[in-house]
Design a protein around this motif. Structure first.
Motif, PDB file in Angstrom:
ATOM      1  N   ASP A 630     -10.846  68.961 -31.031  1.00 17.76           N
ATOM      2  CA  ASP A 630     -11.111  68.374 -32.344  1.00 17.76           C
ATOM      3  C   ASP A 630     -10.779  66.885 -32.311  1.00 17.76           C
ATOM      4  O   ASP A 630      -9.662  66.497 -31.956  1.00 17.76           O
ATOM      5  N   SER A 631     -11.745  66.055 -32.719  1.00 16.72           N
ATOM      6  CA  SER A 631     -11.536  64.604 -32.611  1.00 16.72           C
ATOM      7  C   SER A 631     -10.551  64.080 -33.656  1.00 16.72           C
ATOM      8  O   SER A 631     -10.079  62.953 -33.546  1.00 16.72           O
ATOM      9  N   ARG A 632     -10.244  64.891 -34.677  1.00 17.62           N
ATOM     10  CA  ARG A 632      -9.231  64.452 -35.653  1.00 17.62           C
ATOM     11  C   ARG A 632      -7.840  64.966 -35.275  1.00 17.62           C
ATOM     12  O   ARG A 632      -6.910  64.932 -36.085  1.00 17.62           O
ATOM     13  N   CYS A 633      -7.726  65.442 -34.042  1.00 18.24           N
ATOM     14  CA  CYS A 633      -6.405  65.754 -33.496  1.00 18.24           C
ATOM     15  C   CYS A 633      -6.190  64.820 -32.316  1.00 18.24           C
ATOM     16  O   CYS A 633      -7.152  64.362 -31.697  1.00 18.24           O
ATOM     17  N   GLY A 634      -4.942  64.521 -32.021  1.00 19.32           N
ATOM     18  CA  GLY A 634      -4.660  63.612 -30.917  1.00 19.32           C
ATOM     19  C   GLY A 634      -3.412  64.034 -30.182  1.00 19.32           C
ATOM     20  O   GLY A 634      -2.609  64.840 -30.679  1.00 19.32           O
ATOM     21  N   SER A 635      -3.252  63.472 -28.982  1.00 17.77           N
ATOM     22  CA  SER A 635      -2.074  63.805 -28.184  1.00 17.77           C
ATOM     23  C   SER A 635      -1.454  62.526 -27.633  1.00 17.77           C
ATOM     24  O   SER A 635      -2.088  61.477 -27.593  1.00 17.77           O
ATOM     25  N   ALA A 636      -0.218  62.623 -27.206  1.00 21.55           N
ATOM     26  CA  ALA A 636       0.436  61.534 -26.478  1.00 21.55           C
ATOM     27  C   ALA A 636       1.399  62.182 -25.502  1.00 21.55           C
ATOM     28  O   ALA A 636       1.824  63.327 -25.702  1.00 21.55           O
ATOM     29  N   ILE A 637       1.717  61.443 -24.438  1.00 19.79           N
ATOM     30  CA  ILE A 637       2.490  62.023 -23.337  1.00 19.79           C
ATOM     31  C   ILE A 637       3.729  61.180 -23.055  1.00 19.79           C
ATOM     32  O   ILE A 637       3.642  59.955 -22.965  1.00 19.79           O
ATOM     33  N   TYR A 638       4.847  61.842 -22.884  1.00 17.27           N
ATOM     34  CA  TYR A 638       6.030  61.224 -22.287  1.00 17.27           C
ATOM     35  C   TYR A 638       6.269  61.950 -20.970  1.00 17.27           C
ATOM     36  O   TYR A 638       6.448  63.168 -20.958  1.00 17.27           O
ATOM     37  N   SER A 639       6.245  61.216 -19.872  1.00 16.01           N
ATOM     38  CA  SER A 639       6.227  61.859 -18.558  1.00 16.01           C
ATOM     39  C   SER A 639       7.299  61.254 -17.667  1.00 16.01           C
ATOM     40  O   SER A 639       7.525  60.044 -17.670  1.00 16.01           O
ATOM     41  N   ARG A 640       7.990  62.121 -16.929  1.00 17.32           N
ATOM     42  CA  ARG A 640       8.883  61.648 -15.872  1.00 17.32           C
ATOM     43  C   ARG A 640       8.761  62.622 -14.702  1.00 17.32           C
ATOM     44  O   ARG A 640       8.182  63.704 -14.870  1.00 17.32           O
ATOM     45  N   PRO A 641       9.294  62.287 -13.541  1.00 21.35           N
ATOM     46  CA  PRO A 641       9.105  63.181 -12.410  1.00 21.35           C
ATOM     47  C   PRO A 641       9.623  64.585 -12.741  1.00 21.35           C
ATOM     48  O   PRO A 641      10.749  64.743 -13.207  1.00 21.35           O
ATOM     49  N   GLY A 642       8.772  65.579 -12.562  1.00 14.86           N
ATOM     50  CA  GLY A 642       9.174  66.964 -12.759  1.00 14.86           C
ATOM     51  C   GLY A 642       9.095  67.476 -14.182  1.00 14.86           C
ATOM     52  O   GLY A 642       9.331  68.660 -14.432  1.00 14.86           O
ATOM     53  N   GLU A 643       8.781  66.607 -15.122  1.00 14.74           N
ATOM     54  CA  GLU A 643       8.825  67.041 -16.525  1.00 14.74           C
ATOM     55  C   GLU A 643       7.941  66.159 -17.402  1.00 14.74           C
ATOM     56  O   GLU A 643       7.817  64.962 -17.153  1.00 14.74           O
ATOM     57  N   ALA A 644       7.353  66.775 -18.404  1.00 13.12           N
ATOM     58  CA  ALA A 644       6.603  65.977 -19.380  1.00 13.12           C
ATOM     59  C   ALA A 644       6.680  66.621 -20.752  1.00 13.12           C
ATOM     60  O   ALA A 644       6.855  67.844 -20.872  1.00 13.12           O
ATOM     61  N   TYR A 645       6.566  65.787 -21.772  1.00 17.09           N
ATOM     62  CA  TYR A 645       6.464  66.262 -23.147  1.00 17.09           C
ATOM     63  C   TYR A 645       5.095  65.850 -23.677  1.00 17.09           C
ATOM     64  O   TYR A 645       4.653  64.722 -23.460  1.00 17.09           O
ATOM     65  N   VAL A 646       4.461  66.801 -24.368  1.00 19.45           N
ATOM     66  CA  VAL A 646       3.154  66.536 -24.963  1.00 19.45           C
ATOM     67  C   VAL A 646       3.317  66.597 -26.480  1.00 19.45           C
ATOM     68  O   VAL A 646       3.835  67.582 -27.013  1.00 19.45           O
ATOM     69  N   LEU A 647       2.906  65.514 -27.150  1.00 15.84           N
ATOM     70  CA  LEU A 647       2.889  65.525 -28.618  1.00 15.84           C
ATOM     71  C   LEU A 647       1.472  65.805 -29.066  1.00 15.84           C
ATOM     72  O   LEU A 647       0.533  65.217 -28.527  1.00 15.84           O
TER      73      LEU A 647
END
Ligand SMILES: [Zn+2]
Length: 714
Positions: A630-647
């Motif tokens: 859905d184009s009215r939804c979005g994501s962003a990423i916080y990433s480090r070695p071995g781990e990431a968070y997805v918003l």
């Protein structure tokens, strides 16, 4: 050296072929000065590697490296950001050329043995090159070019002098700067070179005209204009960028060659082989007529890059205060600010907000009869761990000051008629008259700031009007008061002022700049925080724009913590939920609403599980690690070695089921194997997610309206 420095450098995304070339230079910088201890806002020394056999000189800092090709006229052939993405922001070297009366192109790139010198001047490096403009057959023409490259912090100042034979030389085109930019720098802005004479309004602010030029996007048209722009800023949005701008003496570009404006050409178009953006900036251009040059001529311009530190930015939680009829902010209120998480505040009181005549008239001192009240706020903030700044306008001086009365005409920014421009707050209540930094105003402004910093417990400054502007005051060109100015702006002086500011507040001092519609890397590099989007873009009335329609300055290149002004963007009568969506779109861009709104604080708990944000690399909503249905939804990423968070965020009011697919190889720190994925709830609970499903056909997630959620992958 701290191991962290090495690991950060090793995580840069060079291609294999270019990696060895720059890694050595950058590592040697790291080892020689341990600059990782200092932030990129603080000027540091270059390492210079002159490889005579390979024919190149490389000037590197921890944050970027620039190479000049000594077999191609000494031209700048590589600009690489340590924490950027493109192996080289230039697909082709920067070129200087003329086109002679017969249409023959004579270029510096064809001089295979230019004369080159190098010397150090303090922290700066100076490279000089003299070469012959040479034709395709390799014959040197009678035109020579002497160039001086002054490497300063985050930018290079370039002086190009064309030397012509005593008998003269006829040219159709003269181009001191041409190059092929990386195609990823597809979002750009330019500040027009037109003056009042050419139809620009007097006292024009000269906001950037924002454009895009992407392959395969027919709506993106090439640019071709007859006036040399004053600046051009290019970005791979949220990732990196490069800018070009001219020095203060605009007559070099506008009048020097023919005495008439609008005789040049700035062209930007797509190049297909190799893919890139072909840029040429020529102050003289014609297909059929020539101009005879009898004297040499010189052009001064700059190249600058954003100083990326290679980590995500902490959300910037800021508020402001003013005298408020003498009801200064109480110690209790400041303690509540600190508990809430505010990091910085500034005193902003440039207009007579309360009709009591007690406000900070720009350039006056002391501004208030009760300066102890001001000092108490600052002291209480310091005690509570909140850093403080105070407002200065880089362009305004209040007419009530003795300095205005003595020097207003000498320092003022003038239109072509010689008028000053007074800026009003309300009715006859004035902010101040516009000044030009290419005058005694620069020294007075420094003095005025120094005086305030000396006398009050401040961490630094907040700069409004942090922008170079066109001016026609003949006194600023060394001319008599009744002479006609040729036109200048105060770019050199603004750079000087920013360098002075960083020195004045020190490496740990606080510098906040506001530059709506006119962001510049060269200036922002000296700042800790940038305030953007006060005005100049479409107002939000009942719907938030799609993420792709947000202005470039929303996050620019991601190099500095940015505050995006919601009150300037959202119509005052718009539904309150737009403030929520504004905060969500800020979250997905890695920026923070400014000043921090209640909605900002509502969303902050989402980032809490991440701990120190600076451990991560950030990828905004343009990331390729997550795709959404859905184009009215979005994501962003916080990433480090071995781990990431997805918003994930839903920017519409209605709840939605959205299909989300994860591509762990596309994370800023790619994960080879994902073993666990969980959804985090605001209450602190976790819910396991099906990793194979997520990486396969995708997870079907229910997102509530105007809501965001966080998922963690390992
Ligand atoms: Zn001026």
């Amino acid at each position: 050296m701290k191991p962290a420095i090495v690991s950060r450098i090793l995580h840069t995304r060079f291609t294999v072929s270019t990696k060895s070339l720059f890694l050595a230079a950058m590592l040697s910088v790291a080892m020689s000065m341990q600059a990782g201890e200092k932030s990129s806002t603080w000027p540091q020394a270059y390492s210079v590697k002159w490889d005579k056999a390979a024919g190149r000189i490389t000037l590197a800092t921890l944050f970027y490296a620039i190479e000049q090709d000594l077999k191609k006229g000494g031209a700048i052939s590589r600009i690489t950001l340590t924490h950027g993405k493109a192996a080289n922001l230039l697909v082709g070297p920067t070129e200087t050329y003329v086109c002679d009366e017969n249409g023959k192109v004579l270029s510096d790139l064809r001089d295979t043995a230019p004369q080159v010198t190098h010397r150090r001047a303090g922290l700066n490096e100076i490279v000089t090159v003299e070469c012959a403009l040479t034709d395709e057959q390799g014959h040197a023409s009678a035109v020579r070019v002497k160039s001086t490259f002054e490497y300063r912090w985050g930018y290079v100042k370039i002086h190009k002098e064309f030397l012509v034979p005593a008998s003269g030389f006829r040219v159709r085109e003269m181009c001191p700067f041409s190059t092929l930019l990386a195609p990823s720098l597809s979002h750009y802005g330019y500040r027009e070179g037109a003056t009042e004479e050419d139809g620009a309004p007097p006292f024009s602010f000269g906001s950037n005209r924002w454009r895009k030029l992407r392959a395969g996007e027919p709506a993106d048209q090439p640019l071709q204009i007859r006036f040399v722009p004053r600046s051009m800023i290019f970005a791979d949005p949220g990732v990196e960028g490069l800018e070009w701008f001219v020095s203060s003496d605009l007559s070099q570009w506008d009048l020097q060659l023919t005495g008439r404006r609008g005789q040049g050409r700035c062209a930007l178009g797509l190049n297909h082989e190799p893919p890139g953006l072909a840029l040429s900036i020529a102050p003289l251009w014609s297909t059929n007529t020539f101009t005879g040059l009898t004297n040499g001529c010189a052009f001064d311009y700059y190249l600058a890059v954003p100083l990326l530190e290679g980590h995500a930015q902490q959300p910037w939680l800021h508020t402001s205060f003013n005298r408020n009829k003498g009801n200064w902010v109480s110690a209790e209120e400041i303690r509540r600010w600190a508990e809430k998480g505010y990091q910085t505040v500034h005193c902003h009181n440039d207009g007579d907000y309360y009709d009591d005549g007690l406000f900070w008239r720009d350039g006056s001192y002391p501004p208030y009869p009760d300066m102890d009240g001001y000092d108490n706020v600052l002291k209480n903030c310091r005690q509570a761990g909140i850093r403080t700044a105070t407002y200065f306008s880089n362009k305004e001086l209040h007419p009530s000051t003795k300095e205005f009365q003595a020097n207003g005409l000498a320092w003022g920014r003038m239109n072509s008629k010689g008028d000053l421009q007074h800026n009003f707050f309300r009715g006859k209540s004035e902010f101040g008259a516009q000044m030009c930094l290419r005058s005694g105003w620069l020294e007075f402004l420094k003095h005025s700031i120094d005086r305030v910093l000396q006398n009050h417990p401040l961490d630094g400054v907040y700069y409004d009007w942090n922008v170079a502007l066109f001016c026609c005051n003949p006194r600023h060109e060394g001319k008599a008061t009744n002479a006609v100015a040729r036109g200048h702006w105060d770019m050199d002086e603004l750079l000087d002022f920013m360098e002075w500011t960083r020195q004045r507040v020190g490496p740990k001092g606080l510098v906040i700049v506001h530059n709506t519609t006119t962001p510049m890397f060269a200036l922002e590099n000296f700042a800790d925080y940038v305030v953007a989007t006060e005005w100049g873009y479409g107002k939000w009335t009942n719907r938030a724009p799609d993420l792709r329609d947000l202005p470039l300055e929303w996050s620019l290149a991601g190099a500095r913590s940015r505050g995006v002004i919601s009150y300037g963007t959202i119509e005052s009568k718009a539904p309150r939920r737009l403030h929520r969506v504004f905060a969500l779109e800020a979250l997905l861009g890695g920026v923070t609403p400014w000043t921090a709104s209640p909605e900002t604080f509502d969303l902050l708990p989402l980032l809490k599980p991440l701990g120190n944000i600076e451990q991560y690399r950030f990828a905004d909503w343009r990331n390729e690690a997550v795709t959404l249905s859905d184009s009215r939804c979005g994501s962003a990423i916080y990433s480090r070695p071995g781990e990431a968070y997805v918003l994930l965020a839903n920017l519409d009011q209605e709840a939605k089921e959205v299909t989300c697919v994860l591509h762990p190889d596309k994370l800023p720190h790619p994960l080879n194997r994902v073993t666990a994925a969980t959804k985090l709830t605001p209450a602190g609970d976790t819910m396991d997610l099906d990793v194979r499903q997520w990486m396969g056909n995708g997870l079907k997630l229910n997102l509530r309206g105007d809501e965001a959620t966080v998922m963690r992958i390992r």
